[in-house]
Scaffold this motif. Sequence first.
Motif, mmCIF file in Angstrom:
data_model
loop_
_atom_site.group_PDB
_atom_site.id
_atom_site.type_symbol
_atom_site.label_atom_id
_atom_site.label_comp_id
_atom_site.label_asym_id
_atom_site.label_seq_id
_atom_site.Cartn_x
_atom_site.Cartn_y
_atom_site.Cartn_z
ATOM 1 N N MET A 1 10.048 -6.340 13.204
ATOM 2 C CA MET A 1 10.230 -7.637 12.614
ATOM 3 C C MET A 1 8.899 -8.367 12.598
ATOM 4 O O MET A 1 8.114 -8.269 13.531
ATOM 5 N N THR A 2 8.679 -9.125 11.581
ATOM 6 C CA THR A 2 7.483 -9.942 11.466
ATOM 7 C C THR A 2 7.886 -11.406 11.524
ATOM 8 O O THR A 2 8.863 -11.811 10.897
ATOM 9 N N TYR A 3 7.116 -12.181 12.287
ATOM 10 C CA TYR A 3 7.396 -13.597 12.479
ATOM 11 C C TYR A 3 6.134 -14.400 12.247
ATOM 12 O O TYR A 3 5.030 -13.865 12.312
ATOM 13 N N ASN A 4 6.301 -15.688 11.995
ATOM 14 C CA ASN A 4 5.192 -16.629 11.983
ATOM 15 C C ASN A 4 5.415 -17.616 13.112
ATOM 16 O O ASN A 4 6.513 -18.152 13.263
ATOM 17 N N LEU A 5 4.379 -17.845 13.899
ATOM 18 C CA LEU A 5 4.403 -18.832 14.973
ATOM 19 C C LEU A 5 3.683 -20.069 14.466
ATOM 20 O O LEU A 5 2.524 -20.001 14.076
ATOM 21 N N ARG A 6 4.382 -21.201 14.459
ATOM 22 C CA ARG A 6 3.769 -22.454 14.027
ATOM 23 C C ARG A 6 2.972 -23.037 15.184
ATOM 24 O O ARG A 6 3.486 -23.214 16.277
ATOM 25 N N VAL A 7 1.716 -23.346 14.912
ATOM 26 C CA VAL A 7 0.842 -23.952 15.915
ATOM 27 C C VAL A 7 0.415 -25.329 15.418
ATOM 28 O O VAL A 7 0.755 -25.728 14.314
ATOM 29 N N ALA A 8 -0.321 -26.050 16.207
ATOM 30 C CA ALA A 8 -0.726 -27.420 15.876
ATOM 31 C C ALA A 8 -1.443 -27.490 14.532
ATOM 32 O O ALA A 8 -2.146 -26.568 14.131
ATOM 33 N N GLY A 9 -1.254 -28.598 13.839
ATOM 34 C CA GLY A 9 -1.942 -28.821 12.576
ATOM 35 C C GLY A 9 -1.337 -28.104 11.394
ATOM 36 O O GLY A 9 -1.970 -27.982 10.362
ATOM 37 N N GLY A 10 -0.120 -27.588 11.522
ATOM 38 C CA GLY A 10 0.530 -26.905 10.422
ATOM 39 C C GLY A 10 0.064 -25.483 10.194
ATOM 40 O O GLY A 10 0.430 -24.858 9.207
ATOM 41 N N LEU A 11 -0.767 -24.965 11.080
ATOM 42 C CA LEU A 11 -1.236 -23.587 10.961
ATOM 43 C C LEU A 11 -0.170 -22.632 11.470
ATOM 44 O O LEU A 11 0.683 -22.998 12.275
ATOM 45 N N THR A 12 -0.214 -21.388 10.998
ATOM 46 C CA THR A 12 0.710 -20.360 11.475
ATOM 47 C C THR A 12 -0.077 -19.138 11.917
ATOM 48 O O THR A 12 -1.159 -18.855 11.409
ATOM 49 N N GLU A 13 0.486 -18.424 12.874
ATOM 50 C CA GLU A 13 -0.078 -17.167 13.374
ATOM 51 C C GLU A 13 0.964 -16.072 13.171
ATOM 52 O O GLU A 13 2.117 -16.253 13.567
ATOM 53 N N PRO A 14 0.603 -14.948 12.565
ATOM 54 C CA PRO A 14 1.573 -13.859 12.398
ATOM 55 C C PRO A 14 1.798 -13.118 13.715
ATOM 56 O O PRO A 14 0.868 -12.902 14.489
ATOM 57 N N LEU A 15 3.051 -12.766 13.977
ATOM 58 C CA LEU A 15 3.459 -11.987 15.143
ATOM 59 C C LEU A 15 4.306 -10.825 14.668
ATOM 60 O O LEU A 15 5.075 -10.964 13.715
ATOM 61 N N GLU A 16 4.198 -9.691 15.333
ATOM 62 C CA GLU A 16 5.050 -8.547 15.031
ATOM 63 C C GLU A 16 5.792 -8.151 16.306
ATOM 64 O O GLU A 16 5.173 -7.912 17.333
ATOM 65 N N LEU A 17 7.109 -8.116 16.233
ATOM 66 C CA LEU A 17 7.924 -7.692 17.367
ATOM 67 C C LEU A 17 7.820 -6.180 17.483
ATOM 68 O O LEU A 17 8.188 -5.448 16.573
ATOM 69 N N VAL A 18 7.273 -5.706 18.611
ATOM 70 C CA VAL A 18 7.044 -4.281 18.811
ATOM 71 C C VAL A 18 8.198 -3.650 19.577
ATOM 72 O O VAL A 18 8.696 -2.595 19.209
ATOM 73 N N ALA A 19 8.629 -4.296 20.667
ATOM 74 C CA ALA A 19 9.713 -3.769 21.499
ATOM 75 C C ALA A 19 10.340 -4.919 22.282
ATOM 76 O O ALA A 19 9.742 -5.982 22.435
ATOM 77 N N GLN A 20 11.547 -4.651 22.774
ATOM 78 C CA GLN A 20 12.259 -5.655 23.559
ATOM 79 C C GLN A 20 13.148 -4.944 24.558
ATOM 80 O O GLN A 20 13.737 -3.911 24.245
ATOM 81 N N ASN A 21 13.216 -5.485 25.780
ATOM 82 C CA ASN A 21 14.170 -4.974 26.752
ATOM 83 C C ASN A 21 14.931 -6.161 27.339
ATOM 84 O O ASN A 21 14.855 -7.265 26.805
ATOM 85 N N ARG A 22 15.624 -5.967 28.440
ATOM 86 C CA ARG A 22 16.444 -7.046 29.004
ATOM 87 C C ARG A 22 15.628 -8.225 29.499
ATOM 88 O O ARG A 22 16.138 -9.331 29.603
#
Length: 56
Positions: A1-22
């Motif tokens: 999954m690909t996400y955008n993280l909103r940071v200060a000033g209206g900027l965004t940073e791309p994130l990619e979900l690689v793995a998840q556990n409990r």
Amino acid sequence: MTYNLRVAGGLTEPLELVAQNRYHVFLRWRGEIVATHLGAWNALVESGRVVEVGNG
């Protein structure tokens, strides 16, 4: 999954979900793999600061 993280000033940073556990979520951010607690990740998603932008 690909996400955008909103940071200060209206900027965004791309994130990619690689793995998840409990307990942790592993993300690719700026070319590095980072881990966060599942509760912290869920709080960011619920706050609206993290927005899903694609699957793949």
